[in-house]
Scaffold this motif. Sequence first.
Motif, mmCIF file in Angstrom:
data_model
loop_
_atom_site.group_PDB
_atom_site.id
_atom_site.type_symbol
_atom_site.label_atom_id
_atom_site.label_comp_id
_atom_site.label_asym_id
_atom_site.label_seq_id
_atom_site.Cartn_x
_atom_site.Cartn_y
_atom_site.Cartn_z
ATOM 1 N N UNK A 255 0.489 -1.148 0.582
ATOM 2 C CA UNK A 255 0.322 -0.320 -0.104
ATOM 3 C C UNK A 255 0.818 0.808 0.061
ATOM 4 N N UNK A 256 0.872 2.149 -0.769
ATOM 5 C CA UNK A 256 2.091 3.252 -0.934
ATOM 6 C C UNK A 256 0.928 4.397 -0.556
ATOM 7 N N UNK A 257 -0.593 4.289 0.229
ATOM 8 C CA UNK A 257 -0.699 5.570 0.708
ATOM 9 C C UNK A 257 -1.835 5.083 1.798
ATOM 10 N N UNK A 258 -1.812 4.408 2.795
ATOM 11 C CA UNK A 258 -2.478 4.034 3.652
ATOM 12 C C UNK A 258 -2.218 4.606 5.151
ATOM 13 N N UNK A 259 -3.707 5.206 5.194
ATOM 14 C CA UNK A 259 -3.972 6.075 7.091
ATOM 15 C C UNK A 259 -4.620 5.738 8.073
ATOM 16 N N UNK A 260 -4.111 5.506 8.870
ATOM 17 C CA UNK A 260 -5.275 5.143 10.432
ATOM 18 C C UNK A 260 -5.925 6.852 11.106
ATOM 19 N N UNK A 261 -6.726 5.915 10.707
ATOM 20 C CA UNK A 261 -7.571 6.942 11.738
ATOM 21 C C UNK A 261 -7.971 6.464 13.434
ATOM 22 N N UNK A 262 -7.881 7.244 14.824
ATOM 23 C CA UNK A 262 -7.972 6.257 15.690
ATOM 24 C C UNK A 262 -7.992 7.504 16.763
ATOM 25 N N UNK A 263 -8.338 6.904 17.567
ATOM 26 C CA UNK A 263 -8.890 7.388 19.173
ATOM 27 C C UNK A 263 -7.356 6.867 19.678
ATOM 28 N N UNK A 264 -6.128 7.878 19.394
ATOM 29 C CA UNK A 264 -5.203 7.962 19.873
ATOM 30 C C UNK A 264 -4.871 8.102 21.145
ATOM 31 N N UNK A 265 -5.134 9.016 21.801
ATOM 32 C CA UNK A 265 -4.756 9.294 23.392
ATOM 33 C C UNK A 265 -5.860 9.485 24.405
ATOM 34 N N UNK A 266 -6.860 9.552 23.636
ATOM 35 C CA UNK A 266 -8.122 9.483 24.410
ATOM 36 C C UNK A 266 -9.552 9.313 23.926
ATOM 37 N N UNK A 267 -10.469 9.324 24.513
ATOM 38 C CA UNK A 267 -11.927 9.036 23.753
ATOM 39 C C UNK A 267 -12.403 10.157 23.746
ATOM 40 N N UNK A 268 -12.775 11.132 23.632
ATOM 41 C CA UNK A 268 -12.769 12.741 22.462
ATOM 42 C C UNK A 268 -12.270 12.950 21.673
ATOM 43 N N UNK B 186 -28.411 8.652 25.303
ATOM 44 C CA UNK B 186 -27.338 9.350 25.004
ATOM 45 C C UNK B 186 -26.716 8.603 26.073
ATOM 46 N N UNK B 187 -25.702 7.614 25.192
ATOM 47 C CA UNK B 187 -25.194 6.437 26.283
ATOM 48 C C UNK B 187 -23.760 6.954 26.272
ATOM 49 N N UNK B 188 -22.833 7.001 25.139
ATOM 50 C CA UNK B 188 -21.509 7.524 24.779
ATOM 51 C C UNK B 188 -21.166 6.495 25.114
ATOM 52 N N UNK B 189 -19.412 6.155 24.661
ATOM 53 C CA UNK B 189 -17.828 4.351 24.032
ATOM 54 C C UNK B 189 -18.226 4.170 25.701
ATOM 55 N N UNK B 190 -19.075 2.854 25.564
ATOM 56 C CA UNK B 190 -18.532 1.226 26.697
ATOM 57 C C UNK B 190 -17.752 1.524 27.326
ATOM 58 N N UNK B 191 -17.700 1.628 28.315
ATOM 59 C CA UNK B 191 -16.443 1.423 29.664
ATOM 60 C C UNK B 191 -15.961 2.731 29.612
ATOM 61 N N UNK B 192 -15.803 3.896 29.011
ATOM 62 C CA UNK B 192 -15.368 5.361 28.439
ATOM 63 C C UNK B 192 -16.104 6.325 30.169
ATOM 64 N N UNK B 193 -15.712 7.774 29.601
ATOM 65 C CA UNK B 193 -16.467 8.414 30.295
ATOM 66 C C UNK B 193 -17.568 9.098 30.505
ATOM 67 N N UNK B 194 -18.231 7.811 29.702
ATOM 68 C CA UNK B 194 -19.743 8.448 29.734
ATOM 69 C C UNK B 194 -19.864 10.011 28.501
ATOM 70 N N UNK B 195 -21.264 10.303 28.346
ATOM 71 C CA UNK B 195 -21.650 10.824 27.673
ATOM 72 C C UNK B 195 -22.718 11.882 29.012
ATOM 73 N N UNK B 196 -22.761 13.024 28.667
ATOM 74 C CA UNK B 196 -23.347 13.973 29.047
ATOM 75 C C UNK B 196 -24.468 14.803 28.641
ATOM 76 N N UNK B 197 -25.650 14.274 28.553
ATOM 77 C CA UNK B 197 -26.796 14.978 27.523
ATOM 78 C C UNK B 197 -26.008 16.539 27.273
ATOM 79 N N UNK B 198 -26.559 17.186 29.091
ATOM 80 C CA UNK B 198 -26.132 18.389 29.226
ATOM 81 C C UNK B 198 -24.586 18.931 29.366
ATOM 82 N N UNK B 199 -23.001 19.365 29.251
ATOM 83 C CA UNK B 199 -22.350 19.017 29.659
ATOM 84 C C UNK B 199 -21.783 20.480 29.208
#
Length: 705
Positions: A251-264, A519-532
């Motif tokens: 592959x000559x132009x492969x890319x990675x899309x990630x959440x590397x250092x946190x979940x947001x 509005x649940x957010x990532x399972x096992x993460x910090x959660x999702x807050x409807x009003x933040x």
Amino acid sequence: MKLRDYLHDRRGFAFPSRRCVAFCLVGFLCSLACSEAGRVLYVAPTGDDSHPGDQERPLASLAGARDVVAAIIADEGHPEGGITVLFAGGVYPITQRVTFGAQHAGTAAAPVVFQAQAGHEPRFSSAVTLEPGDFRPVTDRAVLERIPEEARDHVRVLDLSDYTIDPGQHFARGHSAGIKSWLPRGPETPELIFNDQPLTLARWPNEDFAQFAEIIEAGSEPRRGARREDEDYRLPVLGYDDPRMDRWTTATDAWLHGYWGNEWSDQTIPVKSIVPEDRTIALAHASSYGINRRHRYFVFNLLEELEQPGEWYLDRQHMKLYLYPPAAMENAEILLTQLTEPLIELNGTAHLVFKGLTFEGGRGAAIVVNNSDNNLFDSCRVRHFAGDGIIIRNGKRNQILSGHIHSIGATGISVSGGNTRDLIAAEHTVKNCHIHDFSRIRRTYTPAIRVGGVGQRIAHNEIHDAPHMALSYSGNNHVFEYNVVYDIAQETGDVGGIYTGRSWVSRGAVIRYNLFHSVAGLEGGHGAFPVYFDDGMSAALVKGNIIHGTHGRAVLIGGGHHIEVVNNLFLECETPVGLDARLLNWGDHHVPNLKRRLAEVVNRPAWLAAYPELADILTREPHPSVPHNNVIKNNLFYRSGDIRVADEARPYTVTENNLETDRDPGFADPATFDFSFPEDSWLYEEIPGFEPIPFHKIGRFQYGH
């Protein structure tokens, strides 16, 4: 005007019929019936821009019609009743932005209206149509070796040398990429649309995310000040254990899309090299937040993973497009998006109406409105853009009404304007819109609606299906009301349904009569807050909202002050309200900037008149870094947990007349998220002072043409 039968979402959510209160916008909504009063021009895909624009000899394009409008105004002035331009159904190609200026402006009594003919669907598109018959089976042996064996008989190839195509190139994307100003910037790459569905660049895994087996080198962290010219600047090196990755060396132009250092915060990073002998992958950029053990990623843009229907790959070097068709190719509409600038742009114009039109297929934004007043986008569809949908900057009283905004790469709608120094409202409105499947490419901090400036209104919108937030705001005196938000934060945590943060200056928001559910957010993460309210955000009213089924804090006040949470329904929420004191401990590094910005406005007369609490706020006790004057009152906590208030905030927080109960107040139909209850419900006795919530007004209404 009757507004009947709330539109149903996919879950069957609906409210009863009702009559709408009369409303108007700058005196010209009455013209939208498009009577024959005034001047009428006609446009058709089969027309010609040299024609006069009558029914027998229609014009051919939006730009051509715009020019005729300018000529009429210049020669004759504004005709009584305005000018109406009627578009027949069909596709109108746009190869460069169509700009409207002062010479095209209407007036309140004589607007200029661009609209669809009754029963027609005009489509304005920058995409190039690819002919299904031009696709061929793959015969190049070297290419076949790169395609997974199980897909080789299904993949088709198109030689783009017969088309006029800009193939574009990939650049770093995502919230984290924006932190590193030295990264190359450029327009989004083309997207492939097959029968109105955007297809997926070949990727692995096909769904969800993967993790590397080992973090050999996490790399430097630009978020913490690392610079690429530093002698000790390090690039990430990651170890893998899946042998399929050995194949990626071609592959000559492969890319990675990630959440590397946190979940947001997401970021795309190109692959620098792959060493199968060591089973390592080196990345060409560092992740802004580093890489931790909870990282998630997928790889994309590699022919080696073109293995399932609906995936595609563009070989830019040889101008070949490879497609695994999602359905039969015969008679399919296949589009490749092209234009990197907006399809239409309004600059310093006024009283233009765009009604019943579809804008589609661009690599940038669809519509940009700059320094313009009293313009209306009514019942328009905006879809298949890699950038934002509609952007309104400055000006006054622009309105987006009953729009359908979907399949958007970044933010759905962005509105800002007004005079911040004197708190003069812009009065832009986004109303009765259906916005979904946004944040497809830039997956974080690209909400359905972004609000800034002073005095915007966001009402009666339905927002769903996104990886991160639904609404965000900065600035002053905005109103968010009667909206329905669900199925957002699908792959992130520490995220808001409506999000705002890091300001003691952005004040006066009203968040009322909205419904948030699923509005649940990532399972096992910090959660999702409807009003933040993040990192000290302050001074807002949260009233009459219905929040159902959260796993974390339904309303999170992150160390702020002067926030009222009153008269809300918290239904099956783990923590209805959370109030912390972060600015006194782990978040105290935000305080100097918060103080600096507040000091700039605190003595302005308009601000002291609007926010009396600002008088001496930086010198009196408690200091604004101490959460104070927050009110949690008259709320129902139904089958919910306890509120959580930090010890440092308790002496300064009013918590009274809230009811915790498992008793049903008579909800009409919780299964369809209709939480209305009878006027004689026992709830009014148990919570004295509880005000009725206008359930029948919440959500979209049906607005006829």
